[in-house]
Design a protein around this motif. Structure first.
Motif, PDB file in Angstrom:
ATOM      1  N   SER A 126       9.731  18.631  12.472  1.00 14.68           N
ATOM      2  CA  SER A 126      11.154  18.125  11.919  1.00 14.68           C
ATOM      3  C   SER A 126      12.224  18.058  13.057  1.00 14.68           C
ATOM      4  O   SER A 126      12.652  16.981  12.758  1.00 14.68           O
ATOM      5  N   PHE A 130      13.923  14.593  13.778  1.00 12.47           N
ATOM      6  CA  PHE A 130      15.518  14.190  14.066  1.00 12.47           C
ATOM      7  C   PHE A 130      15.933  14.045  15.200  1.00 12.47           C
ATOM      8  O   PHE A 130      16.911  13.159  15.425  1.00 12.47           O
ATOM      9  N   GLU A 134      18.784  11.299  16.853  1.00 16.05           N
ATOM     10  CA  GLU A 134      19.688  11.800  17.988  1.00 16.05           C
ATOM     11  C   GLU A 134      19.783  10.909  19.056  1.00 16.05           C
ATOM     12  O   GLU A 134      20.900  10.552  19.636  1.00 16.05           O
ATOM     13  N   GLN A 153      24.836  14.312  17.157  1.00 20.98           N
ATOM     14  CA  GLN A 153      23.885  15.123  15.868  1.00 20.98           C
ATOM     15  C   GLN A 153      24.637  14.948  14.743  1.00 20.98           C
ATOM     16  O   GLN A 153      23.932  14.626  13.699  1.00 20.98           O
ATOM     17  N   MET A 154      25.981  14.656  14.927  1.00 22.28           N
ATOM     18  CA  MET A 154      26.738  14.187  13.503  1.00 22.28           C
ATOM     19  C   MET A 154      26.427  12.748  13.237  1.00 22.28           C
ATOM     20  O   MET A 154      26.228  12.580  11.740  1.00 22.28           O
ATOM     21  N   ALA A 157      23.055  12.681  11.722  1.00 21.96           N
ATOM     22  CA  ALA A 157      23.079  13.477  10.320  1.00 21.96           C
ATOM     23  C   ALA A 157      23.379  12.548   9.252  1.00 21.96           C
ATOM     24  O   ALA A 157      23.113  12.635   7.973  1.00 21.96           O
ATOM     25  N   HIS A 158      24.533  11.908   9.334  1.00 18.19           N
ATOM     26  CA  HIS A 158      25.210  10.954   8.817  1.00 18.19           C
ATOM     27  C   HIS A 158      24.265   9.841   8.281  1.00 18.19           C
ATOM     28  O   HIS A 158      24.188   9.200   7.221  1.00 18.19           O
ATOM     29  N   TRP A 160      20.864   9.640   8.838  1.00 21.45           N
ATOM     30  CA  TRP A 160      19.986  10.381   7.833  1.00 21.45           C
ATOM     31  C   TRP A 160      20.167  10.670   6.541  1.00 21.45           C
ATOM     32  O   TRP A 160      19.336  10.327   5.517  1.00 21.45           O
ATOM     33  N   ALA A 161      21.490  11.162   6.287  1.00 23.44           N
ATOM     34  CA  ALA A 161      21.854  11.237   4.674  1.00 23.44           C
ATOM     35  C   ALA A 161      21.947   9.708   4.201  1.00 23.44           C
ATOM     36  O   ALA A 161      21.623   9.835   2.820  1.00 23.44           O
ATOM     37  N   HIS A 164      18.618   8.627   3.471  1.00 21.27           N
ATOM     38  CA  HIS A 164      17.858   9.534   2.212  1.00 21.27           C
ATOM     39  C   HIS A 164      18.333   9.117   0.989  1.00 21.27           C
ATOM     40  O   HIS A 164      17.776   9.203  -0.190  1.00 21.27           O
TER      41      HIS A 164
END
Length: 205
Positions: A126, A130, A134, A153-154, A157-158, A160-161, A164
């Motif tokens: 995982s 990710f 990054e 990382q932020m 993450a945004h 990735w979200a 999704h």
């Protein structure tokens, strides 16, 4: 049809292969291990030689899925084009492609409630997936002054979200037929809006 008992060359993998279409059709909680055994043409006790229970089997499907996912993401990053933005968009499209091509794995990974920290290899795979996002996010943000540079990382993450969300609403199942735009276009435009809002790409780009 007679059951094959323990005569599979690789029963553990045969059980994972058998459970993936069941997960796709019914979700991560819509089956029993006895049903998986029947699909794999073995006796139910044979399942317990390899998996403690249903969650253990789902975790193995997720572990294998993350390996495939990370490979696809890395390939997309390495071949994604000459610019950081092109690489990021290619990685995003690879996310959508994985969800389409490997729906059973995708559900096991993201919709089963299985923790990525269930075992070390699952966590490592995982993290590798990710990590590709990054790196792509770091490439996009590198030109900004340190004081204005958001953490990679932020940003990862945004994105990735966002990917999704596009998958869940428009790229899998019947909701996908309701979108007037291809999922890839939705994701690409969302990434563009997000990066412009952060000042990472020009407004007219």
């Amino acid at each position: 049809m007679a059951r094959k008992g323990y005569h599979h060359g690789n029963l553990r993998q045969a059980l994972v292969d058998a459970v993936l279409p069941i997960i796709e059709a019914r979700g991560p909680t819509g089956f029993t291990l006895s049903e998986v055994a029947k699909a794999a043409e073995v006796t139910p006790p044979a399942v317990y030689r390899h998996f403690e229970g249903r969650e253990d089997l789902i975790a193995e499907a997720a572990r294998q899925g993350y390996g495939i996912f990370a490979d696809l993401m890395e390939h997309a990053y390495e071949t994604g084009g000459p610019s950081p933005l092109a690489k990021l968009e290619t990685v995003g499209r690879a996310y959508l492609a994985f969800a389409r091509k490997f729906p059973g794995h995708y559900i096991a990974m993201f919709e089963s409630g299985i923790s990525i920290n269930r075992n070390a290899d699952l966590a490592a795979r995982s993290a590798r997936a990710f990590g590709v996002l990054e790196r792509a996010a770091e490439d996009v943000t590198r030109h900004l002054p340190p004081g204005r540079r958001p953490p990679p990382q932020m940003v990862a993450a945004h994105i990735w979200a966002t990917a999704h969300g596009v998958v869940e609403l428009f790229a899998r199942g019947s909701p996908g037929t309701k979108s007037p735009f291809p999922p890839e276009d939705l994701l690409e435009s969302a990434i563009g809006v997000y990066l412009r809002g952060l000042g990472l790409i020009p407004q007219d780009a």
